[in-house]
Design a protein around this motif. Structure first.
Motif, mmCIF file in Angstrom:
data_model
loop_
_atom_site.group_PDB
_atom_site.id
_atom_site.type_symbol
_atom_site.label_atom_id
_atom_site.label_comp_id
_atom_site.label_asym_id
_atom_site.label_seq_id
_atom_site.Cartn_x
_atom_site.Cartn_y
_atom_site.Cartn_z
ATOM 1 N N TYR A 176 7.825 16.446 25.720
ATOM 2 C CA TYR A 176 8.428 15.131 25.491
ATOM 3 C C TYR A 176 8.815 14.944 24.021
ATOM 4 O O TYR A 176 8.701 13.842 23.479
ATOM 5 N N THR A 177 9.301 15.983 23.376
ATOM 6 C CA THR A 177 9.665 15.884 21.965
ATOM 7 C C THR A 177 10.841 14.933 21.787
ATOM 8 O O THR A 177 11.905 15.121 22.396
ATOM 9 N N PRO A 178 10.693 13.892 20.953
ATOM 10 C CA PRO A 178 11.803 12.950 20.750
ATOM 11 C C PRO A 178 12.879 13.548 19.852
ATOM 12 O O PRO A 178 12.631 14.492 19.096
ATOM 13 N N ASP A 179 14.082 12.993 19.942
ATOM 14 C CA ASP A 179 15.187 13.407 19.080
ATOM 15 C C ASP A 179 15.166 12.511 17.848
ATOM 16 O O ASP A 179 15.499 11.327 17.918
ATOM 17 N N LEU A 180 14.771 13.075 16.720
ATOM 18 C CA LEU A 180 14.561 12.292 15.508
ATOM 19 C C LEU A 180 15.580 12.613 14.414
ATOM 20 O O LEU A 180 15.301 12.416 13.229
ATOM 21 N N PHE A 181 16.774 13.089 14.803
ATOM 22 C CA PHE A 181 17.756 13.511 13.810
ATOM 23 C C PHE A 181 18.992 12.617 13.850
ATOM 24 O O PHE A 181 20.103 13.064 14.106
ATOM 25 N N GLY A 182 18.776 11.337 13.593
ATOM 26 C CA GLY A 182 19.888 10.406 13.468
ATOM 27 C C GLY A 182 20.172 9.624 14.741
ATOM 28 O O GLY A 182 19.678 9.940 15.825
ATOM 29 N N CYS A 183 20.976 8.578 14.578
ATOM 30 C CA CYS A 183 21.361 7.728 15.710
ATOM 31 C C CYS A 183 22.129 8.548 16.734
ATOM 32 O O CYS A 183 23.085 9.260 16.391
ATOM 33 N N HIS A 184 21.730 8.445 17.982
ATOM 34 C CA HIS A 184 22.366 9.272 19.019
ATOM 35 C C HIS A 184 23.743 8.727 19.407
ATOM 36 O O HIS A 184 24.494 9.391 20.132
ATOM 37 N N VAL A 185 24.119 7.550 18.899
ATOM 38 C CA VAL A 185 25.421 6.960 19.216
ATOM 39 C C VAL A 185 26.432 7.256 18.118
ATOM 40 O O VAL A 185 27.491 7.837 18.368
ATOM 41 N N CYS A 186 26.095 6.862 16.878
ATOM 42 C CA CYS A 186 27.059 7.007 15.779
ATOM 43 C C CYS A 186 26.726 8.153 14.829
ATOM 44 O O CYS A 186 27.531 8.494 13.960
ATOM 45 N N GLY A 187 25.526 8.727 14.946
ATOM 46 C CA GLY A 187 25.144 9.840 14.098
ATOM 47 C C GLY A 187 24.601 9.442 12.747
ATOM 48 O O GLY A 187 24.342 10.314 11.902
#
Length: 285
Positions: A176-187
């Motif tokens: 369940y590793t979250p995506d922590l590299f910026g906003c997933h919409v606008c980056g």
């Protein structure tokens, strides 16, 4: 033509019995298994016995019977208690394990004298039981649990920090590793919201109108701490610092993320939070 009689082979033409004793010795030896494990749960079984749920490194979660554990002066009483870390020699028969002998490696005695620490450690044990599987190696999860118990007992780290580390790292180890590299919409590299359901970062104005997930605010310091917990070396897990308020916010966020992903709560967590709330009320008065 050979006829099989137990472990013997009969050769009619030679009228001679041939006995294979080496395989029998190997079979007897294979009935015993030695593991180093942490007791995650103890349940009553019969009048005097108990069933243990033990987390081991090479064999994952095992259900083990401890004969006579509930009798007075049982030699297994110390090593077979909740959260005890010990070496167990198990006897296996038809897929069921029984403790043959055991000795203590670490009881984490100091945390047993503190109700908050003990209830938090019990929560860690409940989560570990849910995330582990029977006969499936879980060396990273066992190591994480041991490190967090040691951090509570010996290092006297802030409870919120140990809790956040365990929750987020355990989630990562379970896929369940979250995506922590910026906003997933606008980056954008400066998002300020974290979605507990999707595990994605968002900016305040980038929320999808159809999204129903719960979003919690995240500061740059909290985001950096989350990245550190997810991707650092195991021996450096506690090598980060936050202010007390931000550490508590981090703990609330990691708790929400883990329980949302697992879609369940934990009784020991509820008890831990009730103790903390009671202590806060006492401090307020």
């Amino acid at each position: 033509m050979r006829q099989t009689i137990g472990m013997f082979f009969w050769k009619p033409a030679h009228r001679k019995l041939i006995c294979f004793t080496a395989p029998l010795r190997k079979r007897r030896e294979s009935m015993y298994l030695t593991i180093q494990g942490i007791v995650l749960r103890v349940s009553d079984y019969g009048d005097h016995d108990a069933l243990l749920t033990v987390l081991s490194k090479k064999h994952g979660k095992l259900t083990v019977k401890a004969r006579g554990l509930r009798r007075k002066n049982s030699p297994l009483s110390a090593v077979c208690q909740l959260l005890a870390y010990g070496e167990f020699t198990l006897f296996e028969y038809r897929g069921q394990y029984t403790v043959n002998e055991a000795h203590v490696l670490n009881l984490f005695q100091k945390l047993r004298c503190n109700l908050e620490q003990l209830s938090l450690a019990s929560y860690f044990a409940q989560v570990s039981e849910v995330l582990s599987q029977e006969d499936y190696p879980t060396p990273e999860l066992q190591s994480l649990l041991l490190n967090c118990l040691y951090g509570l007992s010996e290092l006297e780290l802030p409870l919120c920090q140990v809790k956040a580390v365990f929750e987020l790292r355990a989630a990562c180890l379970s896929g369940y590793t979250p995506d922590l590299f910026g906003c997933h919409v606008c980056g954008s590299q400066t998002p300020d919201r974290f979605d507990l359901s999707s595990g994605l970062l968002e900016c305040q104005g980038c929320r999808d109108a159809s999204s129903t997930g719960i979003r919690l605010p995240v500061t740059p310091g909290i985001l950096e701490a989350m990245r550190f917990i997810c991707f650092c070396e195991p021996k450096k897990l506690f090598s980060f610092r936050l202010g007390q308020q931000q550490m508590c916010q981090l703990s609330e966020l990691t708790e929400g993320f883990l329980t949302t992903q697992l879609e369940r709560g934990f009784s020991a967590l509820d008890y831990y939070k009730s103790i903390c709330f009671h202590d806060q009320e006492l401090e307020a008065t």
